[in-house]
Design a protein around this motif. Structure first.
Motif, short mmCIF file in Angstrom:
data_model
loop_
_atom_site.label_atom_id
_atom_site.label_comp_id
_atom_site.label_asym_id
_atom_site.label_seq_id
_atom_site.Cartn_x
_atom_site.Cartn_y
_atom_site.Cartn_z
N ASN A 32 -2.47 2.89 76.17
CA ASN A 32 -1.74 4.15 76.28
C ASN A 32 -0.37 4.06 75.62
N ASP A 33 0.29 2.91 75.77
CA ASP A 33 1.59 2.74 75.12
C ASP A 33 1.43 2.84 73.61
N GLU A 62 0.84 6.32 72.55
CA GLU A 62 2.09 7.09 72.61
C GLU A 62 2.94 6.82 71.37
N LYS A 116 4.07 9.41 68.39
CA LYS A 116 5.46 9.64 67.97
C LYS A 116 5.61 9.46 66.47
N ARG A 143 -4.32 8.42 82.15
CA ARG A 143 -3.87 9.60 81.41
C ARG A 143 -4.60 10.80 81.99
#
Lengths: 285, 300
Positions: free
Chosen positions: A62-63, A66, A70, B257
């Motif tokens: 997930n990091d 993300e 970005k 999530r």
């Protein structure tokens, strides 16, 4: 490669997890001195242990996602800026405007695409594709638009991918834009070309617009053969409809200039023929 | 400011002048007007008025120079799209083959599921589980065939992942349920991979698929508990409750999530509640009393 990150966790895991495991056993032993069901006890602690691994895997994924999102956003914004720069083109400032656009595009490649490449390193490109596909499409759109305005040709996928090779280290698999994202980007390109064509006609550059028209038709025709074979073509089908509309818009604009423009250029005299054409085009917008 | 007005006004005037004859012509041809009107609403970008009106001869010359290039480029364009067609055709045939394997997988899953459904009808008998276990071997072969297909296109596991995702999740749920019936413990990700003969380095079991599979298994539990109690196993709710509570606690360790897994996990609490209700029903009627007194004596 698939679970490289996961396996890395697996190897580093036992040391980290041994403590809570032991702690749990001690607590368990004191509560249930002669544990009736030793198996459920073991299940509970191994379950926690196992889930620590899954949690680490999910956190890392997930990091990464993300960070990719970005980086992708920056690619999108700055590619859009390049496209807007190209639209500032007019009859007299072509070289100047395109030079700036190309400069900006090079900056997008060097700064933002390279960051995207860095963030994606070591991951399956297809796994996170949804996170970066729109950025890549936008970038393809900007790059192909620049190339078309400069030389009137289509920038190939192979050329784009070759330009991306030097961005990443030799050790990792380099980011290569896949066919699907390239084609989706091309579909968007035709929309931009439609705007460009209308702008050129209103600027009096009818032949330039006709060249664009021919080019967009070529792309549309080629795509009709490719789209049915694409992986997930619902998105592309929508884009094909929009693309056909764009083609028709350019064709109609060219048509009106051809037919009606010839009628009233002489009416207004040669003092400012461009405004007359502009007036016709405005009828279409 | 004033200077800007001064330059803008003549431009407006002349464009207004251009409109006038234009309208006249359109009035002559209402058909054309009709044809062009639907376009006007969908047109997104209006061109900016030209700032200066210079003779168009220079621009046409410039455009003419580049027009020549486009004819040579169209052949390279054709070539590229031809390549794309070949590439996409290849990936399409890979997908076809994957789908064929997945179809067979669905058959094996149905067989395994239907034999596992027998556990709802009686107390678990070893031959019931044996029938379900046979299908693991079949699934093993099928996953092996998938891995073989994927070996031809390295690094594209997730390109085709969607084609076997939901089947894999169901397989995990059945395997985990079977494993729990056999051992009373949770099937780990590693064990699941081993059972299916998967090799993490080439064709692994996606962890999210595994976790979703566990959620599906949890959905099966309330029904199992109800039927076991009906069949006379009053200790079952306690065991299942303990297992589901642990599983739920373990799931809460994950940072999820807002996706499908999250949704499935959110549903797990209803399974837990249902099992709690059954346990309560059994306990309050003293049906599980023998078990509890035994528990208390060992703990004391």
């Amino acid at each position: 490669m698939l679970y490289s990150s996961c396996r890395h966790l697996l190897s580093s895991f036992p040391m980290a997890a041994s403590k809570p495991h032991r702690l749990h056993q001690i607590v368990g032993a004191s509560l249930l001195s002669s544990s009736k069901k030793p198996r459920t006890m073991a299940t509970d602690s191994t379950m926690k242990q196992e889930f620590t691994k899954y949690a680490d895997y999910l956190n890392e994924l997930n990091d990464k996602r993300e960070r990719v999102v970005k980086a992708s956003r920056d690619v999108t914004i700055n590619s859009k800026k390049v496209i807007f720069q190209v639209h500032r083109i007019s009859k007299d400032n072509k070289e100047e405007v395109l030079a700036k656009a190309e400069n900006d595009l090079a900056a997008v490649t060097d700064q933002y695409i390279s960051r995207l490449v860095k963030e994606l390193q070591g991951t399956d490109f297809w796994k996170l594709r949804r996170a970066y596909t729109f950025a890549v499409q936008e970038y393809v759109e900007a790059a192909t638009l620049c190339r078309f305005c400069k030389t009137g040709t289509l920038l190939n996928l192979a050329e784009i991918n070759a330009s991306l090779l030097p961005l990443s280290d030799q050790s990792v698999e380099p980011l290569q834009i896949n066919v699907l994202d390239y084609l989706l980007g091309l579909a968007d390109l035709t929309g931009e070309l439609m705007r460009l064509a209308i702008g050129r006609i209103s600027d009096g550059e009818v032949e330039y617009a006709e060249k664009i028209c021919q080019f967009v038709r070529d792309i549309y025709r080629e795509l009709t053969l490719v789209v049915p074979r694409m992986d997930d073509n619902s998105e592309m089908k929508k884009k094909m409809e929009t693309m056909l509309q764009s083609v028709v818009k350019i064709e109609n604009a060219c048509f009106s200039v051809h037919v009606r423009g010839s009628e009233y250029n002489p009416l207004l005299g040669s003092s400012d023929p461009d405004y007359s054409i502009f007036g016709i085009i405005m009828q279409f917008l | 400011m004033r200077a800007a007005f001064r330059t803008a006004i003549p431009a407006l005037l002349s464009s207004a002048a251009a409109f006038r004859p234009c309208r006249r012509i359109l009035r002559l041809s209402p058909l054309l007007l009709l044809r062009s009107s639907p376009l006007s609403s969908s047109m997104a970008n209006h061109p900016t008025p030209p700032s200066s009106a210079s003779p168009s001869s220079s621009s046409t010359a410039a455009a003419g120079a580049t027009v020549g290039l486009s004819s040579s480029s169209s052949s390279s364009m054709e070539k590229q799209f031809e390549d794309f067609r070949v590439q996409l055709e290849e990936s399409g045939s890979v997908r076809e083959r994957i789908r064929r394997v997945v179809m067979e997988m669905e058959g094996a899953i149905r067989l395994m599921h239907s034999s596992l459904l027998l556990v709802h009808q009686s107390l678990p008998a070893p031959e019931v589980l044996e029938k379900a276990r046979v299908q693991i071997g079949v699934l093993n072969d099928l996953f092996g065939r998938l891995a073989e297909i994927l070996r031809e296109c390295p690094g594209q596991y997730y390109r085709y992942h969607g084609d076997w995702k939901s089947e894999t999740q169901t397989v995990v749920s059945l395997l985990a349920f079977l494993h729990w019936l056999e051992t009373g413990s949770l099937l780990t990700h590693e064990e699941a991979e081993k059972k299916l003969g998967l090799n993490a380095s080439e064709f692994g079991l996606d962890i999210e698929d595994y976790l979703i599979g566990l959620c599906f298994m949890s959905n099966e539990m309330p029904r199992y508990v109800v039927n076991q109690v009906t069949a006379g196993d009053y200790d079952c709710p306690r065991k299942v409750l303990k297992f589901l509570t642990d599983l739920h606690a373990a799931f809460r360790m994950l940072n999820l999530r807002n996706d499908f897994l999250r949704k499935k996990f959110d549903g797990m609490k209803y399974d837990l509640r249902r099992v709690e209700e059954v346990y309560y029903d059994v306990k309050i009627r003293g049906l599980a009393s023998g078990e509890t007194t035994k528990d208390q004596t060992t703990q004391a």
